[in-house]
Scaffold this motif. Structure first.
Motif, PDB file in Angstrom:
ATOM      1  N   MET A 211       0.802  -1.023   0.074  1.00  0.00           N
ATOM      2  CA  MET A 211      -0.009   0.235  -0.100  1.00  0.00           C
ATOM      3  C   MET A 211       0.767   1.430   0.028  1.00  0.00           C
ATOM      4  O   MET A 211       0.398   2.298   0.321  1.00  0.00           O
ATOM      5  CB  MET A 211      -1.024   0.245   1.176  1.00  0.00           C
ATOM      6  CG  MET A 211      -2.095  -1.186   1.191  1.00  0.00           C
ATOM      7  SD  MET A 211      -3.480  -0.750   0.098  1.00  0.00           S
ATOM      8  CE  MET A 211      -4.345   0.036   1.250  1.00  0.00           C
ATOM      9  N   GLN A 212       2.304   1.266  -0.356  1.00  0.00           N
ATOM     10  CA  GLN A 212       2.829   2.269  -0.739  1.00  0.00           C
ATOM     11  C   GLN A 212       2.770   2.665  -1.858  1.00  0.00           C
ATOM     12  O   GLN A 212       2.582   2.272  -2.908  1.00  0.00           O
ATOM     13  CB  GLN A 212       4.631   2.020  -0.289  1.00  0.00           C
ATOM     14  CG  GLN A 212       4.564   1.403   1.103  1.00  0.00           C
ATOM     15  CD  GLN A 212       4.457   2.396   2.196  1.00  0.00           C
ATOM     16  OE1 GLN A 212       4.803   3.585   2.244  1.00  0.00           O
ATOM     17  NE2 GLN A 212       3.385   2.218   3.264  1.00  0.00           N
ATOM     18  N   PRO A 213       3.068   4.063  -1.990  1.00  0.00           N
ATOM     19  CA  PRO A 213       3.005   4.962  -3.364  1.00  0.00           C
ATOM     20  C   PRO A 213       3.923   4.075  -4.332  1.00  0.00           C
ATOM     21  O   PRO A 213       5.334   3.920  -4.037  1.00  0.00           O
ATOM     22  CB  PRO A 213       3.426   6.293  -3.261  1.00  0.00           C
ATOM     23  CG  PRO A 213       3.168   6.450  -1.627  1.00  0.00           C
ATOM     24  CD  PRO A 213       3.423   5.439  -1.070  1.00  0.00           C
ATOM     25  N   VAL A 214       3.621   3.741  -5.465  1.00  0.00           N
ATOM     26  CA  VAL A 214       4.435   3.143  -6.494  1.00  0.00           C
ATOM     27  C   VAL A 214       4.206   3.612  -7.788  1.00  0.00           C
ATOM     28  O   VAL A 214       3.150   4.135  -8.068  1.00  0.00           O
ATOM     29  CB  VAL A 214       4.364   1.475  -6.643  1.00  0.00           C
ATOM     30  CG1 VAL A 214       4.930   1.157  -5.213  1.00  0.00           C
ATOM     31  CG2 VAL A 214       2.896   1.209  -6.733  1.00  0.00           C
ATOM     32  N   SER A 215       5.405   3.807  -8.596  1.00  0.00           N
ATOM     33  CA  SER A 215       5.153   4.317 -10.186  1.00  0.00           C
ATOM     34  C   SER A 215       4.579   3.040 -10.989  1.00  0.00           C
ATOM     35  O   SER A 215       4.080   2.927 -12.002  1.00  0.00           O
ATOM     36  CB  SER A 215       6.274   4.685 -10.549  1.00  0.00           C
ATOM     37  OG  SER A 215       6.714   5.988  -9.950  1.00  0.00           O
ATOM     38  N   GLU A 216       4.907   1.905 -10.564  1.00  0.00           N
ATOM     39  CA  GLU A 216       4.911   0.355 -11.136  1.00  0.00           C
ATOM     40  C   GLU A 216       4.089  -0.274 -10.136  1.00  0.00           C
ATOM     41  O   GLU A 216       4.822  -1.065  -9.382  1.00  0.00           O
ATOM     42  CB  GLU A 216       5.954  -0.135 -11.813  1.00  0.00           C
ATOM     43  CG  GLU A 216       6.618   0.638 -12.845  1.00  0.00           C
ATOM     44  CD  GLU A 216       7.680   0.192 -13.856  1.00  0.00           C
ATOM     45  OE1 GLU A 216       7.624  -1.343 -13.557  1.00  0.00           O
ATOM     46  OE2 GLU A 216       8.667   0.683 -14.108  1.00  0.00           O
ATOM     47  N   PHE A 217       2.872  -0.269 -10.270  1.00  0.00           N
ATOM     48  CA  PHE A 217       2.084  -1.404  -9.215  1.00  0.00           C
ATOM     49  C   PHE A 217       1.959  -2.729 -10.286  1.00  0.00           C
ATOM     50  O   PHE A 217       1.838  -2.781 -11.354  1.00  0.00           O
ATOM     51  CB  PHE A 217       0.656  -0.905  -9.278  1.00  0.00           C
ATOM     52  CG  PHE A 217      -0.264  -1.932  -8.533  1.00  0.00           C
ATOM     53  CD1 PHE A 217      -0.188  -1.734  -7.112  1.00  0.00           C
ATOM     54  CD2 PHE A 217      -1.194  -3.035  -9.336  1.00  0.00           C
ATOM     55  CE1 PHE A 217      -1.013  -2.656  -6.240  1.00  0.00           C
ATOM     56  CE2 PHE A 217      -1.625  -3.707  -8.413  1.00  0.00           C
ATOM     57  CZ  PHE A 217      -1.773  -3.583  -7.050  1.00  0.00           C
ATOM     58  N   SER A 218       2.262  -3.735  -9.484  1.00  0.00           N
ATOM     59  CA  SER A 218       1.870  -5.210 -10.118  1.00  0.00           C
ATOM     60  C   SER A 218       1.510  -6.116  -8.963  1.00  0.00           C
ATOM     61  O   SER A 218       1.928  -5.854  -7.731  1.00  0.00           O
ATOM     62  CB  SER A 218       3.352  -5.772 -10.848  1.00  0.00           C
ATOM     63  OG  SER A 218       4.128  -6.076  -9.767  1.00  0.00           O
ATOM     64  N   ALA A 219       0.673  -6.850  -9.404  1.00  0.00           N
ATOM     65  CA  ALA A 219       0.158  -8.103  -8.496  1.00  0.00           C
ATOM     66  C   ALA A 219       0.009  -9.383  -9.253  1.00  0.00           C
ATOM     67  O   ALA A 219      -0.178  -9.423 -10.526  1.00  0.00           O
ATOM     68  CB  ALA A 219      -1.197  -7.656  -8.178  1.00  0.00           C
ATOM     69  N   ALA A 220       0.171 -10.318  -8.773  1.00  0.00           N
ATOM     70  CA  ALA A 220       0.079 -11.825  -9.310  1.00  0.00           C
ATOM     71  C   ALA A 220      -1.281 -12.258  -9.264  1.00  0.00           C
ATOM     72  O   ALA A 220      -1.636 -12.416  -8.036  1.00  0.00           O
ATOM     73  CB  ALA A 220       1.121 -12.882  -8.709  1.00  0.00           C
ATOM     74  N   PRO A 221      -1.857 -12.628 -10.176  1.00  0.00           N
ATOM     75  CA  PRO A 221      -3.215 -13.104 -10.022  1.00  0.00           C
ATOM     76  C   PRO A 221      -3.079 -14.681 -10.112  1.00  0.00           C
ATOM     77  O   PRO A 221      -2.037 -15.387 -10.521  1.00  0.00           O
ATOM     78  CB  PRO A 221      -3.776 -12.805 -11.335  1.00  0.00           C
ATOM     79  CG  PRO A 221      -2.930 -12.645 -12.375  1.00  0.00           C
ATOM     80  CD  PRO A 221      -1.452 -12.296 -11.520  1.00  0.00           C
TER      81      PRO A 221
END
Ligand SMILES: [Cu+2]
Length: 119
Positions: A77-87
């Protein structure tokens, strides 16, 4: 004539504020997968790239039936320029990603994109 002038000033103000706001807050640049793309396999990553760091407060992945799939995120939940998550491994179908976030200037932002898995 007076009406026309007032409209003109209003338009200039609206455009001016719009341009200023666009510069001030982060916006979505690209997504992973690309919006509207048709894939032949489950994507390893769901992500958004922003021009400035964004605190992504909510992100959801649902299929055409409204079923929700868990996303494993690493941004804490930190500010990021590149958000990514694994489905998880996704079956064939159409998927929608919706996100909400807080730009560095404090503006709440939201967006969405979709993709399809087909063979
Ligand atoms: Cu802003």
């Amino acid at each position: 004539m007076l009406l026309k002038t007032a409209f003109g000033v209003g338009l200039v103000l609206a455009l001016g504020f719009g341009a200023q706001d666009a510069v001030a807050h982060a916006k979505k640049e690209t997504t992973q997968p690309a919006d509207g793309i048709v894939l032949d396999a489950s994507p390893p990553t769901i992500g958004m790239t922003f021009d400035k760091p964004m605190r992504v407060t909510l992100v959801s992945l649902t299929d055409a039936d409204g079923r929700t799939f868990e996303l494993s995120r690493t941004d804490n939940m930190q500010p990021v320029s590149e958000f990514s998550a694994a489905p998880p491994r996704l079956p064939m179908g159409r998927y929608l990603i919706k996100w909400r976030g807080l730009a560095a200037d404090g503006h709440p932002m939201q967006g969405g994109f979709s993709f399809e898995i087909s063979k």
